[in-house]
Design a protein around this motif. Structure first.
Motif, short mmCIF file in Angstrom:
data_model
loop_
_atom_site.label_atom_id
_atom_site.label_comp_id
_atom_site.label_asym_id
_atom_site.label_seq_id
_atom_site.Cartn_x
_atom_site.Cartn_y
_atom_site.Cartn_z
N ALA A 1 45.24 59.68 49.85
CA ALA A 1 44.99 61.10 50.16
C ALA A 1 43.53 61.36 50.52
CB ALA A 1 45.40 61.97 48.97
N LEU A 2 42.64 60.46 50.11
CA LEU A 2 41.21 60.68 50.37
C LEU A 2 40.91 60.47 51.85
CD1 LEU A 2 39.45 58.93 47.36
CD2 LEU A 2 39.95 61.34 47.67
N ILE A 3 40.20 61.44 52.45
CA ILE A 3 39.79 61.30 53.85
C ILE A 3 38.36 60.82 53.86
CG2 ILE A 3 39.41 62.53 56.01
CD1 ILE A 3 41.43 64.61 54.96
N LYS A 4 38.14 59.72 54.55
CA LYS A 4 36.78 59.16 54.61
C LYS A 4 36.06 59.79 55.80
CE LYS A 4 34.70 54.58 55.18
NZ LYS A 4 33.42 54.87 54.64
N ASP A 5 34.91 60.35 55.54
CA ASP A 5 34.14 60.97 56.61
C ASP A 5 33.45 59.88 57.42
OD1 ASP A 5 32.20 62.35 58.15
OD2 ASP A 5 32.27 64.02 56.73
N LYS A 6 33.76 59.79 58.71
CA LYS A 6 33.22 58.68 59.52
C LYS A 6 31.71 58.80 59.74
CE LYS A 6 37.56 57.71 61.81
NZ LYS A 6 38.49 58.29 62.78
N ARG A 7 31.17 60.02 59.61
CA ARG A 7 29.73 60.21 59.86
C ARG A 7 28.90 59.72 58.68
NH1 ARG A 7 31.05 66.41 60.80
NH2 ARG A 7 32.35 65.77 59.06
N PHE A 8 29.49 59.82 57.46
CA PHE A 8 28.74 59.42 56.27
C PHE A 8 29.60 58.45 55.47
CE2 PHE A 8 27.83 63.80 57.40
CZ PHE A 8 26.49 63.70 57.72
N PRO A 9 29.19 57.20 55.39
CA PRO A 9 30.05 56.19 54.77
C PRO A 9 30.37 56.45 53.30
CG PRO A 9 27.87 55.31 55.30
CD PRO A 9 27.96 56.65 55.93
N ASN A 10 29.58 57.30 52.61
CA ASN A 10 29.81 57.50 51.18
C ASN A 10 30.57 58.77 50.86
OD1 ASN A 10 28.31 55.21 50.39
ND2 ASN A 10 26.43 56.35 50.80
N LEU A 11 31.04 59.47 51.91
CA LEU A 11 31.61 60.80 51.69
C LEU A 11 33.13 60.83 51.89
CD1 LEU A 11 30.88 63.79 51.10
CD2 LEU A 11 30.67 64.12 53.56
N TYR A 12 33.83 61.40 50.90
CA TYR A 12 35.29 61.50 50.96
C TYR A 12 35.72 62.93 50.65
CZ TYR A 12 35.28 56.41 50.86
OH TYR A 12 35.06 55.09 51.15
N LEU A 13 36.87 63.33 51.21
CA LEU A 13 37.43 64.65 50.93
C LEU A 13 38.85 64.52 50.42
CD1 LEU A 13 37.58 67.83 51.23
CD2 LEU A 13 38.44 67.42 53.53
N LEU A 14 39.15 65.24 49.35
CA LEU A 14 40.54 65.40 48.93
C LEU A 14 40.93 66.84 49.26
CD1 LEU A 14 43.15 64.48 47.60
CD2 LEU A 14 42.13 64.87 45.38
N PRO A 15 41.70 67.03 50.34
CA PRO A 15 41.99 68.41 50.77
C PRO A 15 42.99 69.10 49.86
CG PRO A 15 43.11 66.85 52.18
CD PRO A 15 42.32 66.02 51.21
N SER A 16 43.01 70.41 49.96
CA SER A 16 43.94 71.21 49.18
C SER A 16 45.27 71.32 49.93
CB SER A 16 43.31 72.58 48.98
OG SER A 16 44.29 73.49 48.60
N ALA A 17 46.30 71.79 49.23
CA ALA A 17 47.60 72.02 49.88
C ALA A 17 47.62 73.45 50.43
CB ALA A 17 48.72 71.81 48.88
N GLN A 18 48.10 73.60 51.64
CA GLN A 18 48.10 74.92 52.25
C GLN A 18 49.37 75.70 51.95
OE1 GLN A 18 45.97 76.81 53.15
NE2 GLN A 18 45.93 77.39 55.28
#
Lengths: 263, 91
Positions: free
Chosen positions: A73-90
């Motif tokens: 579920a974690l989205i890896k941000d391609k611009r910053f190698p150390n940054l991940y997002l766990l998005p909310s459910a809409q």
């Protein structure tokens, strides 16, 4: 073992999501491993602010319900190698998740990440309780307005009541011209009223609107807000950074203008 | 001109600050306007047993006062109770 930070405010629209996006990105720039969690179930926003809205496959509720593994579920941000997002459910609501489940998730994530940052929904109901469940510290965001400061005071009380004693204040959207005129409370005024330590002063900067339009956090860029956010990140990792001179923009302008006049 | 200057000095930010400080005192004390109204009615009932008071002029509020034992200020309940016609009361 990492740290769980909740970004909260009580009142809506004061800049929680923008602060989460910029502080998270800034910490990743400082080479910390960061995961941002959008806990605003039903009103998903952190993904668009970060420019990651097209990459969502699974979300927070999927992880909680066991439909997928956390790392799927974690989205890896391609611009910053150390940054991940766990998005909310809409398409779900806040009752899909309980504080106990959030606490467990936060514990698992901080094994692997230096910082787990929770973007809290507005209000003081279940969404708030979910977001603060596993938090070690809090960033309380407010603007220098009576309504936002009053809500921030309530939030500070609730954080204390929930055993979160490490809270810091971010005064957002400060307008120095109005403060000088005596028509806006200064960051010192707000700090005095709320009686918690200030960790950041972010000026009202139109670059924020532009960066949100583009889906690219402006932390670290050379505008005042970009520098203000980077300073917050440095203070979070324990550096001592003096507060920005928000009059600088004026000064630069007057300097340039002065030069033109002389020539 | 003097008057204008006075208003200029007292910008809206200090009004905001004063109003906030007051509202936060009652927020933090957990004392809602309804409870305050009940306290007010009880005070009227008690004092009216002994002297006649001006119930319309009665003002009660939670504010801050400087504390002697603590450093800084503490919340305090202020009641301003005007007395009607004291002379006729003393019999």
């Amino acid at each position: 073992m990492g740290e769980v930070i909740v970004v909260t405010s009580g009142k809506g629209g004061v800049g929680k999501t923008t602060t989460t996006a910029n502080v998270g990105t800034g910490l990743a720039m400082l080479e910390k491993k960061v995961v941002l969690i959008d806990t605003d179930i039903g009103l998903r926003n952190l993904d668009v602010v970060l420019g990651l809205e097209n990459r969502i496959v699974y979300n927070l509720v999927d992880v909680i319900e066991g439909n997928c593994r956390i790392r799927n579920a974690l989205i890896k941000d391609k611009r910053f190698p150390n940054l991940y997002l766990l998005p909310s459910a809409q398409t779900r609501d806040k009752t899909s998740v309980t504080p106990e489940q959030m606490k467990k998730l936060a514990f698992e994530l901080k094994e692997e990440f230096d910082y787990v940052i929770m973007d809290c929904p507005a209000g003081i109901e279940q969404g708030f309780l979910n977001a603060i469940a596993g938090a070690d510290r809090a960033l309380v965001v407010t603007t220098p307005e009576v309504s936002a400061v009053r809500d921030a005071d309530r939030i500070i009380g609730l954080l204390e009541a929930n055993e979160i004693h490490n809270s810091h204040l971010v005064v957002n959207r400060l307008r120095m011209d109005m403060v000088k005129r005596g028509d806006m409370m200064s960051s010192e005024d707000v700090e005095e009223i709320l009686a918690i330590d200030l960790i950041g002063i972010v000026p009202d900067d139109e670059n924020i609107v532009i960066s949100t339009n583009q889906g690219e956090p402006l932390v670290g860029s050379d505008c005042l807000a970009g520098r203000a956010y980077m300073n917050i990140c440095k203070r979070i990792v324990g550096e001592e950074v003096p507060f920005l001179d928000l009059n600088e923009k004026d000064n630069l302008f007057t300097k340039l203008f002065g030069k033109l006049k002389k020539n | 001109m003097g008057l204008l200057d006075y208003f200029k000095k007292k910008g809206s930010s200090s009004i905001a600050k004063d109003r906030l400080k007051l509202v936060l005192v009652s927020d933090r004390a957990g004392c809602s306007p309804e409870i305050l109204e009940q306290i007010k009615n009880d005070i009227i009932a008690v004092i009216s047993k002994y002297i006649e008071i001006d119930t319309d002029g009665l003002d009660i509020k939670i504010s801050q006062t400087d504390s002697e034992s603590h450093n800084g200020s503490v919340p305090a309940l202020f009641a301003n109770i005007p007395i009607k016609d004291m002379k006729n009361q003393v019999k």
